[in-house]
Design a protein around this motif. Structure first.
Motif, PDB file in Angstrom:
ATOM      1  N   UNK A  83      -5.295 -10.857   3.472  1.00 55.62           N
ATOM      2  CA  UNK A  83      -4.568  -9.612   3.295  1.00 55.62           C
ATOM      3  C   UNK A  83      -4.685  -9.162   1.832  1.00 55.62           C
ATOM      4  N   UNK A  84      -4.986  -7.895   1.623  1.00 60.82           N
ATOM      5  CA  UNK A  84      -5.144  -7.337   0.288  1.00 60.82           C
ATOM      6  C   UNK A  84      -3.778  -6.938  -0.259  1.00 60.82           C
ATOM      7  N   UNK A  85      -3.483  -7.387  -1.495  1.00 63.43           N
ATOM      8  CA  UNK A  85      -2.221  -7.016  -2.137  1.00 63.43           C
ATOM      9  C   UNK A  85      -2.273  -5.545  -2.534  1.00 63.43           C
ATOM     10  N   UNK A  86      -1.188  -4.814  -2.270  1.00 67.22           N
ATOM     11  CA  UNK A  86      -1.139  -3.385  -2.568  1.00 67.22           C
ATOM     12  C   UNK A  86       0.060  -3.049  -3.436  1.00 67.22           C
ATOM     13  N   UNK A  87       0.015  -1.864  -4.004  1.00 65.15           N
ATOM     14  CA  UNK A  87       1.142  -1.337  -4.775  1.00 65.15           C
ATOM     15  C   UNK A  87       1.470   0.055  -4.263  1.00 65.15           C
ATOM     16  N   UNK A  88       2.741   0.414  -4.383  1.00 64.85           N
ATOM     17  CA  UNK A  88       3.184   1.749  -3.990  1.00 64.85           C
ATOM     18  C   UNK A  88       2.731   2.741  -5.057  1.00 64.85           C
ATOM     19  N   UNK A  89       2.067   3.797  -4.620  1.00 60.47           N
ATOM     20  CA  UNK A  89       1.569   4.800  -5.562  1.00 60.47           C
ATOM     21  C   UNK A  89       2.229   6.150  -5.275  1.00 60.47           C
ATOM     22  N   UNK A  90       1.970   6.708  -4.109  1.00 67.75           N
ATOM     23  CA  UNK A  90       2.476   8.043  -3.806  1.00 67.75           C
ATOM     24  C   UNK A  90       3.692   7.973  -2.906  1.00 67.75           C
ATOM     25  N   UNK A  91       4.775   8.560  -3.388  1.00 63.45           N
ATOM     26  CA  UNK A  91       6.035   8.554  -2.647  1.00 63.45           C
ATOM     27  C   UNK A  91       5.936   9.472  -1.427  1.00 63.45           C
ATOM     28  N   UNK A  92       6.869   9.334  -0.491  1.00 61.76           N
ATOM     29  CA  UNK A  92       6.804  10.138   0.743  1.00 61.76           C
ATOM     30  C   UNK A  92       6.789  11.648   0.491  1.00 61.76           C
ATOM     31  N   UNK A  93       7.498  12.127  -0.521  1.00 61.55           N
ATOM     32  CA  UNK A  93       7.541  13.571  -0.751  1.00 61.55           C
ATOM     33  C   UNK A  93       6.194  14.107  -1.252  1.00 61.55           C
ATOM     34  N   UNK A  94       5.482  13.345  -2.067  1.00 59.51           N
ATOM     35  CA  UNK A  94       4.143  13.753  -2.495  1.00 59.51           C
ATOM     36  C   UNK A  94       3.219  13.813  -1.286  1.00 59.51           C
ATOM     37  N   UNK A  95       3.336  12.830  -0.412  1.00 56.54           N
ATOM     38  CA  UNK A  95       2.470  12.790   0.759  1.00 56.54           C
ATOM     39  C   UNK A  95       2.792  13.920   1.740  1.00 56.54           C
ATOM     40  N   UNK A  96       4.076  14.201   1.948  1.00 57.20           N
ATOM     41  CA  UNK A  96       4.458  15.317   2.821  1.00 57.20           C
ATOM     42  C   UNK A  96       3.961  16.633   2.226  1.00 57.20           C
ATOM     43  N   UNK A  97       4.108  16.780   0.906  1.00 61.62           N
ATOM     44  CA  UNK A  97       3.593  17.978   0.240  1.00 61.62           C
ATOM     45  C   UNK A  97       2.092  18.113   0.499  1.00 61.62           C
ATOM     46  N   UNK A  98       1.344  17.041   0.235  1.00 62.02           N
ATOM     47  CA  UNK A  98      -0.113  17.084   0.371  1.00 62.02           C
ATOM     48  C   UNK A  98      -0.532  17.503   1.775  1.00 62.02           C
ATOM     49  N   UNK A  99      -0.044  16.769   2.774  1.00 63.73           N
ATOM     50  CA  UNK A  99      -0.472  17.057   4.141  1.00 63.73           C
ATOM     51  C   UNK A  99       0.117  18.369   4.646  1.00 63.73           C
ATOM     52  N   UNK A 100       1.298  18.746   4.160  1.00 61.83           N
ATOM     53  CA  UNK A 100       1.875  20.044   4.508  1.00 61.83           C
ATOM     54  C   UNK A 100       1.026  21.186   3.976  1.00 61.83           C
ATOM     55  N   UNK A 101       0.542  21.036   2.735  1.00 64.63           N
ATOM     56  CA  UNK A 101      -0.308  22.071   2.155  1.00 64.63           C
ATOM     57  C   UNK A 101      -1.648  22.137   2.881  1.00 64.63           C
ATOM     58  N   UNK A 102      -2.170  20.985   3.269  1.00 66.00           N
ATOM     59  CA  UNK A 102      -3.407  20.956   4.062  1.00 66.00           C
ATOM     60  C   UNK A 102      -3.196  21.751   5.354  1.00 66.00           C
ATOM     61  N   UNK A 103      -2.091  21.484   6.035  1.00 65.96           N
ATOM     62  CA  UNK A 103      -1.799  22.172   7.296  1.00 65.96           C
ATOM     63  C   UNK A 103      -1.608  23.671   7.080  1.00 65.96           C
ATOM     64  N   UNK A 104      -0.876  24.046   6.047  1.00 65.66           N
ATOM     65  CA  UNK A 104      -0.654  25.473   5.765  1.00 65.66           C
ATOM     66  C   UNK A 104      -1.969  26.198   5.498  1.00 65.66           C
TER      67      UNK A 104
END
Length: 179
Positions: free
Chosen positions: A1-22
């Motif tokens: 299993x590859x160790x990961x770190x949290x980078x983008x919070x849920x609001x950044x991700x919702x913004x990104x994919x929301x803008x893609x959809x818009x």
């Protein structure tokens, strides 16, 4: 299993994919479904307003101060890409950050000119309509460049940036990576 770190919070991700959809909905509905086109434009404008605020007060990797770089750094990074020696960034790399800025500016301009076209002062104004179409068409090209950059970085760093923008997590920094 590859160790990961949290980078983008849920609001950044919702913004990104929301803008893609818009953008997708606005593009598809242009000249066909005027109400849907306008609503997607207003939602895009609201998302951008949120992102500008979140870029000032959000968590570390959401902040503009964390990822916006001087033009000389962006040019140096692009040169490193051409030489195949660009470093991996945990947040946005300098080229990605510059693209975010350009995409936000063009999307804001598109939303603004779309709104202006609905006002009594600019209703039927050819230059506003032409500017709106120019910005929207330019956005399509910029989105293509953005996707190409994401694919290139994903291949070069052996890490799916699309998956990271869904999960919010990236592989833990190692070696020469920029945290």
């Amino acid at each position: 299993m590859v160790a990961t770190v949290k980078v983008w919070d849920p609001l950044v991700r919702v913004f990104h994919w929301g803008l893609v959809a818009c953008f997708a909905v606005a593009w598809i509905s242009a000249d066909t479904w005027e109400d849907m086109h306008e609503v997607s434009g207003y939602i895009a404008a609201a998302l951008i307003a949120f992102r500008l605020l979140w870029g000032l007060i959000g968590p570390r990797y959401a902040r503009f101060t964390q990822f916006l770089r001087r033009p000389t750094e962006v040019v140096a990074y692009l040169s490193d890409i051409l030489k195949g020696r660009e470093r991996r960034y945990i947040g946005h790399n300098p080229a990605g950050a510059a693209m975010i800025l350009v995409l936000l500016l063009f999307m804001t301009g598109t939303a603004l000119t779309g709104w202006l076209y609905t006002t009594s002062m600019f209703w039927g104004s050819d230059w506003v309509e032409e500017m709106h179409e120019f910005l929207a068409n330019s956005l399509l090209m910029l989105v293509g460049l953005h996707v190409a950059g994401v694919v290139l970085a994903s291949i070069r760093h052996q890490e799916s940036l699309v998956r990271a923008m869904v999960s919010g997590r990236k592989r833990r920094p190692a070696g020469n990576d920029v945290n």
